[in-house]
Design a protein around this motif. Structure first.
Motif, mmCIF file in Angstrom:
data_model
loop_
_atom_site.group_PDB
_atom_site.id
_atom_site.type_symbol
_atom_site.label_atom_id
_atom_site.label_comp_id
_atom_site.label_asym_id
_atom_site.label_seq_id
_atom_site.Cartn_x
_atom_site.Cartn_y
_atom_site.Cartn_z
ATOM 1 N N LYS A 38 62.316 8.926 66.259
ATOM 2 C CA LYS A 38 63.456 8.285 65.587
ATOM 3 C C LYS A 38 64.665 8.139 66.505
ATOM 4 C CE LYS A 38 64.283 8.552 60.699
ATOM 5 N NZ LYS A 38 64.435 9.417 59.568
ATOM 6 N N ALA A 39 65.031 9.252 67.162
ATOM 7 C CA ALA A 39 66.260 9.259 67.981
ATOM 8 C C ALA A 39 66.123 8.296 69.156
ATOM 9 C CB ALA A 39 66.540 10.681 68.471
ATOM 10 N N ASP A 40 64.980 8.341 69.833
ATOM 11 C CA ASP A 40 64.781 7.447 70.990
ATOM 12 C C ASP A 40 64.748 5.988 70.538
ATOM 13 O OD1 ASP A 40 64.641 9.681 72.516
ATOM 14 O OD2 ASP A 40 62.483 9.585 72.923
ATOM 15 N N GLY A 41 64.072 5.755 69.402
ATOM 16 C CA GLY A 41 63.990 4.392 68.871
ATOM 17 C C GLY A 41 65.373 3.848 68.558
ATOM 18 N N THR A 43 65.724 -2.770 60.536
ATOM 19 C CA THR A 43 64.791 -2.220 61.526
ATOM 20 C C THR A 43 64.972 -0.714 61.593
ATOM 21 O OG1 THR A 43 64.970 -4.285 62.742
ATOM 22 C CG2 THR A 43 63.979 -2.411 63.906
ATOM 23 N N SER A 44 63.950 0.010 61.153
ATOM 24 C CA SER A 44 64.111 1.464 61.039
ATOM 25 C C SER A 44 63.656 2.209 62.279
ATOM 26 C CB SER A 44 63.348 1.969 59.812
ATOM 27 O OG SER A 44 61.989 1.632 59.943
ATOM 28 N N GLY A 45 62.993 1.532 63.212
ATOM 29 C CA GLY A 45 62.571 2.229 64.424
ATOM 30 C C GLY A 45 61.697 1.371 65.316
ATOM 31 N N ALA A 100 58.620 -3.392 66.680
ATOM 32 C CA ALA A 100 59.636 -2.680 65.898
ATOM 33 C C ALA A 100 59.160 -2.543 64.453
ATOM 34 C CB ALA A 100 60.954 -3.437 65.960
ATOM 35 N N VAL A 101 59.651 -1.507 63.791
ATOM 36 C CA VAL A 101 59.288 -1.222 62.395
ATOM 37 C C VAL A 101 60.422 -1.705 61.486
ATOM 38 C CG1 VAL A 101 58.588 0.577 60.761
ATOM 39 C CG2 VAL A 101 58.145 0.879 63.220
ATOM 40 N N HIS A 102 60.067 -2.403 60.407
ATOM 41 C CA HIS A 102 61.069 -2.962 59.502
ATOM 42 C C HIS A 102 60.839 -2.464 58.079
ATOM 43 C CE1 HIS A 102 61.902 -5.477 62.903
ATOM 44 N NE2 HIS A 102 60.627 -5.800 62.942
ATOM 45 N N SER A 103 61.936 -2.202 57.392
ATOM 46 C CA SER A 103 61.829 -1.550 56.095
ATOM 47 C C SER A 103 62.880 -2.082 55.123
ATOM 48 C CB SER A 103 62.023 -0.038 56.316
ATOM 49 O OG SER A 103 62.345 0.597 55.110
#
Ligand code: OGA
Ligand code: MN
Length: 279
Positions: free
Chosen positions: A211-214, A203-205, A154-157
């Motif tokens: 984006k939408a699926d994530g 968690t941005s994705g 997962a991507v975190h921001s």
């Protein structure tokens, strides 16, 4: 020392004065209790800033938070969480509004494993902090879902969080906090338990997903995590110290009356260096 479970996770530790704790056996016992149960509550403490720091250090090195404007002037290991203003300037971060679900510092490559929050001034009502047991939530998943999560990152921001729930960072702070990825299922550095490691606030994705699926994938997981059996809501009393585990729980804060004052002091506790990168 006595212990009392708060819910299916979280433990109140009774009969410990944090300003005096030093017996290595007691500390080792609390360290394991913390890792296994996600959260420790100590009530009725009366702590100077240096005592909050000393106690926290028994559990690991402390991180100096990137928001230097909100650090305690005398002790940079302490982050002030408050809506109080002095000379028109906020003394702390997160003010009095709602703060959505997040893990402290999940956006760093070597994120903290714990935080200790000590209450110094609290409103009569509101400003509760809720915790979600994402290790319990992971364990309760069907095997097929656990398989689906294997190898996912997962991507975190921090920017994503600040836009939703906090104030913008400076250009310098932005440079120090670029987006990162971590495994979506994190193995706890001490207990070895696995937990869902993502949250709606930071968690941005999902890596490799649009984006939408994530978001759809993550929202389904959050709905699972946020079932009542995985939640504990803490109503603060003066002198409470809550030490939570950032590897296996996420937390959120409710809003409170802006005319009331709330002052909390936080340390951020790092894992042992050889376990710094989440796996
Ligand atoms: C924090 C935090 C919640 C609160 O300090 O990391 O999220 O209750 N605080 O103030
Ligand atoms: Mn937090």
């Amino acid at each position: 020392m006595e212990i009392r479970p708060l819910k299916s996770f979280g433990i109140e530790v009774i009969g410990v004065d944090l300003s005096h704790t030093q017996d290595p056996e007691a500390v080792a016992y609390m360290h394991q209790l913390w890792a296994d149960n996600g959260l420790l509550l100590f009530r009725n403490q009366r702590l100077e800033e240096c005592e909050v720091i000393r106690f926290s250090r028994l559990f690991g090195e402390l991180e100096i938070h990137v928001r230097e404007e909100y650090l305690s002037p005398n002790h940079p290991e302490l982050l002030i969480v408050s809506n109080v203003k002095k000379n028109g300037k906020p003394i702390g971060i997160l003010s009095d509004h709602e703060v959505g679900w997040h893990h402290d510092q999940i956006y760093l490559p070597r994120p903290a494993v714990g935080s200790l929050l000590y209450s110094v001034k609290i409103p009569d009502s509101g400003g509760n902090t809720a915790f979600c047991d994402q290790a319990g939530a992971y364990e309760a998943l069907p095997v097929s879902k656990k398989r689906e999560l294997e190898g996912v990152r997962a991507v975190h921001s921090y920017e994503y969080f600040n836009r939703q729930w906090s104030e913008p960072t400076s250009e310098m702070q932005k440079k120090r906090t670029p987006d990162v990825t971590h495994p979506l299922v994190r193995t706890h550095p001490i207990s070895g338990r696995q937990a869902i490691y993502a949250d709606p606030g930071m968690t941005s994705g999902i890596e490799g997903m649009n984006k939408a699926d994530g978001h759809a994938f993550l929202n389904e997981l959050y709905d699972w995590c946020l079932q009542p059996q995985f939640l504990y809501e803490h109503k603060w009393r003066l002198g409470d110290a809550v030490m939570w585990d950032n590897a296996s729980t996420m937390h959120r804060r409710g809003e409170f009356d802006p005319n009331a004052e709330r002052i909390m002091k936080r340390t951020t506790i790092l894992p042992p260096p050889q376990m710094a990168v989440p796996i």
